[in-house]
Motif scaffolding. Structure first.
Motif, mmCIF file in Angstrom:
data_model
loop_
_atom_site.group_PDB
_atom_site.id
_atom_site.type_symbol
_atom_site.label_atom_id
_atom_site.label_comp_id
_atom_site.label_asym_id
_atom_site.label_seq_id
_atom_site.Cartn_x
_atom_site.Cartn_y
_atom_site.Cartn_z
ATOM 1 N N LEU A 89 0.830 -1.196 0.000
ATOM 2 C CA LEU A 89 0.000 0.000 0.000
ATOM 3 C C LEU A 89 0.866 1.248 0.000
ATOM 4 O O LEU A 89 1.818 1.356 0.771
ATOM 5 C CB LEU A 89 -0.918 0.014 1.229
ATOM 6 C CG LEU A 89 -2.083 -0.971 1.195
ATOM 7 C CD1 LEU A 89 -2.764 -1.014 2.568
ATOM 8 C CD2 LEU A 89 -3.085 -0.598 0.118
ATOM 9 N N THR A 91 0.452 5.662 -0.261
ATOM 10 C CA THR A 91 -0.489 6.763 -0.121
ATOM 11 C C THR A 91 -0.569 7.545 -1.422
ATOM 12 O O THR A 91 0.452 7.998 -1.945
ATOM 13 C CB THR A 91 -0.062 7.701 1.026
ATOM 14 O OG1 THR A 91 -0.006 6.929 2.227
ATOM 15 C CG2 THR A 91 -1.050 8.834 1.200
ATOM 16 N N ALA A 96 -5.055 5.208 0.313
ATOM 17 C CA ALA A 96 -4.086 4.119 0.184
ATOM 18 C C ALA A 96 -4.464 3.224 -0.991
ATOM 19 O O ALA A 96 -5.621 2.827 -1.135
ATOM 20 C CB ALA A 96 -4.028 3.310 1.466
ATOM 21 N N TRP A 98 -3.005 -0.158 -3.516
ATOM 22 C CA TRP A 98 -2.036 -1.224 -3.759
ATOM 23 C C TRP A 98 -1.201 -0.897 -4.994
ATOM 24 O O TRP A 98 -1.733 -0.473 -6.009
ATOM 25 C CB TRP A 98 -2.733 -2.554 -4.001
ATOM 26 C CG TRP A 98 -3.378 -3.154 -2.791
ATOM 27 C CD1 TRP A 98 -4.722 -3.285 -2.565
ATOM 28 C CD2 TRP A 98 -2.723 -3.696 -1.643
ATOM 29 N NE1 TRP A 98 -4.924 -3.881 -1.341
ATOM 30 C CE2 TRP A 98 -3.716 -4.152 -0.763
ATOM 31 C CE3 TRP A 98 -1.391 -3.843 -1.288
ATOM 32 C CZ2 TRP A 98 -3.422 -4.742 0.465
ATOM 33 C CZ3 TRP A 98 -1.093 -4.434 -0.065
ATOM 34 C CH2 TRP A 98 -2.097 -4.874 0.791
#
Length: 119
Positions: A89, A91, A96, A98
């Motif tokens: 993850l 930001t 967030a 993947w």
């Protein structure tokens, strides 16, 4: 809560694997400074390294779509260090998301420190 994925290569609009995200909700574009890309030839691989900003597209996906992406990226949930890609993850300005990170060696591969693939 939606599952977000950030893509940087063949999964982007116009890319050869975009068909896997055609039914996903496009959220927007952003840049990540926590990854760099390596040119693997037919596709890029991201590594967690500082960059000047890699262009990404963020999508909201359902569990079935995420499972298809895991298959494409050869992500092994039980032993992620053994797959071709792992995921982490990061930001984004949308929350967030993947990001699939390349798990193989990148020695002597062309490095993309900013922008997008292909350059």
């Amino acid at each position: 809560m939606p599952t977000l994925v950030a893509v940087y290569g063949t999964l982007k609009r116009g890319g050869s694997n975009f068909h896997l995200l055609e039914q996903a909700e496009f959220i927007g574009v952003d840049q990540l400074k926590g990854i760099v890309l390596y040119d693997l030839g037919p596709y890029p691989g991201a590594r967690e390294e500082l960059s000047d900003g890699i262009d990404i597209e963020v999508y909201s996906v359902n569990p079935e779509q995420l499972a298809l992406l895991d298959v494409l990226e050869e992500y092994l949930a039980d032993t992620p260090e053994q797959g071709m890609y792992t995921r982490k993850l990061f930001t984004t300005r949308f929350g967030a998301a993947w990001v699939y990170l390349y798990n193989r060696t990148v020695t002597s591969l062309p490095r993309i420190n900013a922008g997008s693939w292909p350059q």
